[in-house]
Each structure stands twice: as C-alpha cells, then as structure tokens.
Design a protein around this motif. Structure first.
Motif, PDB file in Angstrom:
ATOM      1  N   MET A   1       0.838  -1.132  -0.046  1.00  0.00           N
ATOM      2  CA  MET A   1       0.029  -0.180   0.089  1.00  0.00           C
ATOM      3  C   MET A   1       0.843   1.377  -0.341  1.00  0.00           C
ATOM      4  N   ASN A   2       0.627   2.218  -0.925  1.00  0.00           N
ATOM      5  CA  ASN A   2       1.259   3.400  -0.688  1.00  0.00           C
ATOM      6  C   ASN A   2       0.317   4.368   0.371  1.00  0.00           C
ATOM      7  N   ASN A   3       1.212   5.478   0.415  1.00  0.00           N
ATOM      8  CA  ASN A   3       0.495   6.388   1.485  1.00  0.00           C
ATOM      9  C   ASN A   3      -0.096   7.430   0.888  1.00  0.00           C
ATOM     10  N   GLU A   4      -0.584   7.321  -0.471  1.00  0.00           N
ATOM     11  CA  GLU A   4      -1.695   8.390  -0.805  1.00  0.00           C
ATOM     12  C   GLU A   4      -2.803   8.100  -0.208  1.00  0.00           C
ATOM     13  N   THR A   5      -3.700   9.138   0.423  1.00  0.00           N
ATOM     14  CA  THR A   5      -5.124   8.898   0.870  1.00  0.00           C
ATOM     15  C   THR A   5      -6.116   9.202  -0.153  1.00  0.00           C
ATOM     16  N   GLU A 112      -5.847  -2.660  -6.358  1.00  0.00           N
ATOM     17  CA  GLU A 112      -5.236  -2.958  -7.521  1.00  0.00           C
ATOM     18  C   GLU A 112      -5.782  -4.008  -8.444  1.00  0.00           C
ATOM     19  N   PHE A 113      -7.089  -3.488  -8.920  1.00  0.00           N
ATOM     20  CA  PHE A 113      -7.538  -4.474  -9.760  1.00  0.00           C
ATOM     21  C   PHE A 113      -6.925  -4.370 -11.227  1.00  0.00           C
ATOM     22  N   SER A 114      -6.912  -5.447 -12.012  1.00  0.00           N
ATOM     23  CA  SER A 114      -6.525  -5.479 -13.194  1.00  0.00           C
ATOM     24  C   SER A 114      -7.316  -6.102 -14.174  1.00  0.00           C
ATOM     25  N   ARG A 184      -7.961 -11.164  -4.783  1.00  0.00           N
ATOM     26  CA  ARG A 184      -7.084 -11.213  -3.669  1.00  0.00           C
ATOM     27  C   ARG A 184      -6.246  -9.537  -4.019  1.00  0.00           C
ATOM     28  N   ALA A 185      -6.720  -8.712  -4.563  1.00  0.00           N
ATOM     29  CA  ALA A 185      -6.038  -7.515  -4.995  1.00  0.00           C
ATOM     30  C   ALA A 185      -5.727  -6.728  -3.555  1.00  0.00           C
TER      31      ALA A 185
END
Length: 312
Positions: A1-5, A112-114, A184-185
């Motif tokens: 996970m990145n820290n962008e909110t 993070e769906f692809s 499982r994204a």
C-alpha cells in the motif's frame, strides 16, 4: 500500500451519499469522483439520481455526463478515467472523494484490480445475451452455478451483466471467476471508506419517496424521450429505465411499472449493503442517528496523519 490517501463514501441508494460528499468537499477542499455506473450517461439525470445543477455547482465533479446512452462503458474504462481524475485532483492540491454505490467500481479504484487478463469475447457475450432473452435470468444464473458455484453465490441472479461477465471470464481464461487474481487484490490507496447506513424500514421509506419524487420531476418524460429515440442496450438496463421501458412497450401497466421500480430499488439497496459489508473495509455510520459530526471528526483526523480510519 502506498501512503496516498483517498476518501470514499459508499452505501445503498437513497442513503445520502451525494449530500455528504458535497459537505465534505466544501470542508476539505475536495473534488468528487462519481463511482456510479449509470451517472456517466447524458440525458439520464432523474432516473440515475444525479446531483442537481445547484449541487454540482458547489464542488467539482468528475465522471458525470461524459457518454451518450448508446456508448459502451465498462469497469475497466471507468478505472482508467477515475484514476486519471484522482491524479489530476491531487496535482491541484485537492482531496479526491470517491462516491458511489456500485461496489465493483469502487473496489476497482481502492484496490489494484487489473482487467487485462480476461479479454472480451463479443460473440460469446451475444450468445449469452440471447440465452438470457430466451430462457431468463434464473436459467442464466444456473449456468454459472454449474461451473462456478462460489461466484454464483456472490452474484445475484438479477445482476445479469455481472453473471454474463463471469461466464465470459471463465470462457476466455479457462479459470474460475471466483479464483481470478482480482479477488486477492491489494489496496491501492490508504482509504478512509465511509459506509452510510440507516434502519432498513427508514431506508425503504426513503427509497419509495425518492421514486415518487423522480416521477414528479419528470422521470416518465425522460425515459419516453430515450424510448422514442430508439435508445437500447446497456444503459437502459439500469433500475428506473428498464421498468418504464416495459410500460412503454405495453408489457405492463404504469402502476405495475412503478411498483416494480420501487421493489427493484429496495432489493438493490439490500444487495449494495450486503456487498459492501462483505467485500469492503468500510466503517459504518448510521446517518439515521445523525452521525455527521463524527464522520467529519474522523476524516479530519485521518487526513491529519492518522494512518488507520476507525469508526469507534
């Protein structure tokens, strides 16, 4: 996970997501990204419960009125446009606020769906649509249940587009829909997901009143114009349009169409609540008990640096 909110507001139809999103946008310097699968269509304002012109003028809105009703629209197209909008909002130094009741659309942004793995197969899809027309939604759903009972358990038979997509994914990939990597994204953002709810009878009363208000505001005229223009396809399968179309085709009385519209809306609200409770990490607030102050406090704390969003 990145820290962008990211702020996300989810919940059933008629619970008050639009009003809260505008208040938060004004309070936080935010811009609203619609996570609704129907509000992208022009000329479909009343039945999709779009924000009014006055509401739209209060805060910037994205992904509303961007397509003609005859144009195709998929969750992967939404994902691309919404992520681009969120990036631009951040570039302006503003807070992105994702608002919607379409669970898969919301999850396509928060996680993070692809969608590249499962290519479309138009011929197969048309075959399934023909099967649906000939045999009905329950028979179509039974086909999915035979090959992927786990997926069938999570997809309502009336959600025929989703059933067909599940069958299409199985057909094109050879892998069960319930075992796709997207199940499982990982989270894409650090999301404060606000789930709005209220006591069921109160919500159903609001839904019934909303339908009555839509009719008073000209829903029949809106749908009749689309019908007379020969608009068919995906957009018209939305609740509020398919029921009136049935009346205009002479398949039922107007009163019966209205009753069906209210019933379908209530059932949809129930499915929305079930989906978000089971498939999301939303923190729930009973807006019937006026929890707005608590929501604002928690969001402000989250944006100030609190790394976990809790409803406590």
């Amino acid at each position: 996970m990145n820290n962008e909110t990211l702020i996300a507001i989810v919940g059933p139809t008629a619970v008050g997501k639009t009003a809260l999103s505008i208040k938060l946008a004004l309070e936080l310097g935010g811009e609203i990204v619609s996570g609704d699968s129907m509000q992208v269509y022009k000329r479909m304002n009343i039945g999709t419960a779009k924000a009014s012109k006055e509401e739209l003028a209060q805060a910037p809105h994205h992904l509303i009125d961007i397509l003609e009703p005859t144009e195709p629209w998929t969750v992967s197209m939404f994902q691309e446009r919404a992520l681009h909008a969120i990036s631009e909002i951040r570039g302006r130094g503003n807070v992105p606020i994702l608002v919607g009741g379409t669970g898969l659309y919301v999850q396509a942004i928060t996680h993070e769906f692809s969608f590249a793995e499962a290519k479309a197969d138009e011929d197969y899809r048309k075959q399934m649509e023909h099967y649906l027309h000939e045999h009905g939604s329950l028979a179509l759903h039974h086909q999915l249940d035979e090959v992927d009972p786990v997926a069938a358990h999570t997809i309502h038979p009336n959600n025929t587009r989703r059933v067909i997509r599940a069958l299409e994914v199985i057909h094109t990939t050879g892998t069960l829909f319930s075992e796709q990597p997207n199940e499982r994204a990982k989270p894409r953002f650090d999301t404060a997901m606000i789930g709005l709810t209220m006591e069921r009878n109160q919500l159903y009363e609001r839904i019934n009143k909303r339908v009555d208000l839509m009719l008073n505001d000209g829903l029949l005229d809106e749908v009749t114009r689309l019908f007379n223009d020969g608009v068919e396809g995906q957009a018209i399968q939305g609740i509020g349009y398919k029921e009136i179309y049935a009346f205009l085709r002479g398949e039922c009385s107007f009163d019966s169409a209205v009753d069906q519209l209210k019933q379908n809306s209530r059932r949809y609200a129930k499915r929305q609540l079930t989906w978000f409770r089971n498939r999301s990490e939303a923190n729930w607030f009973d807006v019937g008990n006026n929890r707005e102050d608590k929501i604002f406090q928690d969001v402000q704390s989250f944006l100030a640096g609190k790394r976990r969003f809790r409803n406590e």
